[in-house]
Design an enzyme around this catalytic site. Structure first.
Site, PDB file in Angstrom:
ATOM      1  N   ASP A  10       0.866  -1.163   0.000  1.00 35.64           N
ATOM      2  CA  ASP A  10       0.000   0.000   0.000  1.00 35.64           C
ATOM      3  C   ASP A  10       0.914   1.227   0.000  1.00 35.64           C
ATOM      4  OD1 ASP A  10      -2.338   1.590   0.355  1.00 35.64           O
ATOM      5  OD2 ASP A  10      -1.958   1.645   2.510  1.00 35.64           O
ATOM      6  N   ASP A  12      -0.033   5.117   1.069  1.00 33.81           N
ATOM      7  CA  ASP A  12      -0.210   5.976   2.246  1.00 33.81           C
ATOM      8  C   ASP A  12      -0.266   5.133   3.520  1.00 33.81           C
ATOM      9  OD1 ASP A  12      -1.202   8.861   1.060  1.00 33.81           O
ATOM     10  OD2 ASP A  12      -1.843   7.184  -0.182  1.00 33.81           O
TER      11      ASP A  12
END
Length: 225
Positions: A10, A12
């Site tokens: 991922d 953020d």
């Protein structure tokens, strides 16, 4: 435990700490509307859930509000202008990527962030430093974002690797759910924007890491020197 052929991340809350600018955009809106700014730490846990959660936490707005769409566009415009003001890679990320590349492991990024926002950030923070992901899948790359498995499956196809040979590292429930649905091994990044570690342990992660370099410690033992 077999060595994965690829590790997807991922963005953020996993590779980058973008909370200062996401929260900053909300606070810019508050100040413009005559309200005091909120402490970063009060908004930080909502960063992993995107604009909807940040607007609710910072401004009390929900999709049912008549001006929600306009306020969401306003938030995204403000965030777009400041998205790299204070955002930075988490400590240890570059060292982790170097270690993965030295051992021939492919890595990539799967984010729910729209490509218009994500791509410039990936270029400045990673590609401009000669770190090139094998695949980048953004929130608008597939019809259904995480927690649907489609983005992770697309990343595996782009990297020409079977999804079952991949691990996925993320800090949100949608990351863990998407990873399990795609047949990847889910790893929870507890250093990210996890609001409640105890609750997060019900998301089905196979492992959890307290900092990026901890990932090396849970990979099948190799000579990481």
């Amino acid at each position: 435990m077999s060595l994965p052929r690829a590790v997807f991340f991922d963005f953020d809350g996993t590779l980058v700490d973008s909370a200062p600018d996401l929260a900053g955009a909300v606070n810019d809106m508050r100040v413009e509307d005559g309200m005091p700014a909120l402490p970063l730490e009060s908004l930080r846990p909502y960063a992993t859930y995107g604009a909807r959660s940040l607007l609710k936490a910072g401004l009390g707005l929900t999709p049912d509000d008549p001006d929600y769409d306009a306020q969401r566009k306003r938030f995204l415009a403000i965030y777009d202008r400041r998205k790299l003001d204070h955002t930075h890679l988490f400590d240890g990320v570059l060292e982790l990527l170097i270690a993965l590349e030295r051992r021939g492991l492919i890595w990539g990024i799967v984010t729910n962030k729209n490509s218009r926002l994500a791509e410039p950030m990936i270029h400045e923070l990673l590609r401009d430093r000669a770190f090139t992901p094998a695949a980048v899948v953004c929130g608008d790359s597939t019809p259904t974002p995480k927690p649907h498995p489609a983005p992770l499956l697309l990343a595996a196809r782009d990297a020409e690797i079977e999804a079952t040979d991949c691990w996925f590292v993320g800090d949100g429930e949608s990351d863990m759910r998407a990873s399990l649905a795609a047949g990847m091994k889910p790893v929870l990044a507890t250093y990210g924007y996890v609001p409640d570690i105890g609750h997060a342990r019900s998301w089905g992660a196979h492992h959890e890491i307290g900092k990026p370099l901890d990932l090396l410690g849970i990979l099948p033992r190799l000579d990481w020197s």
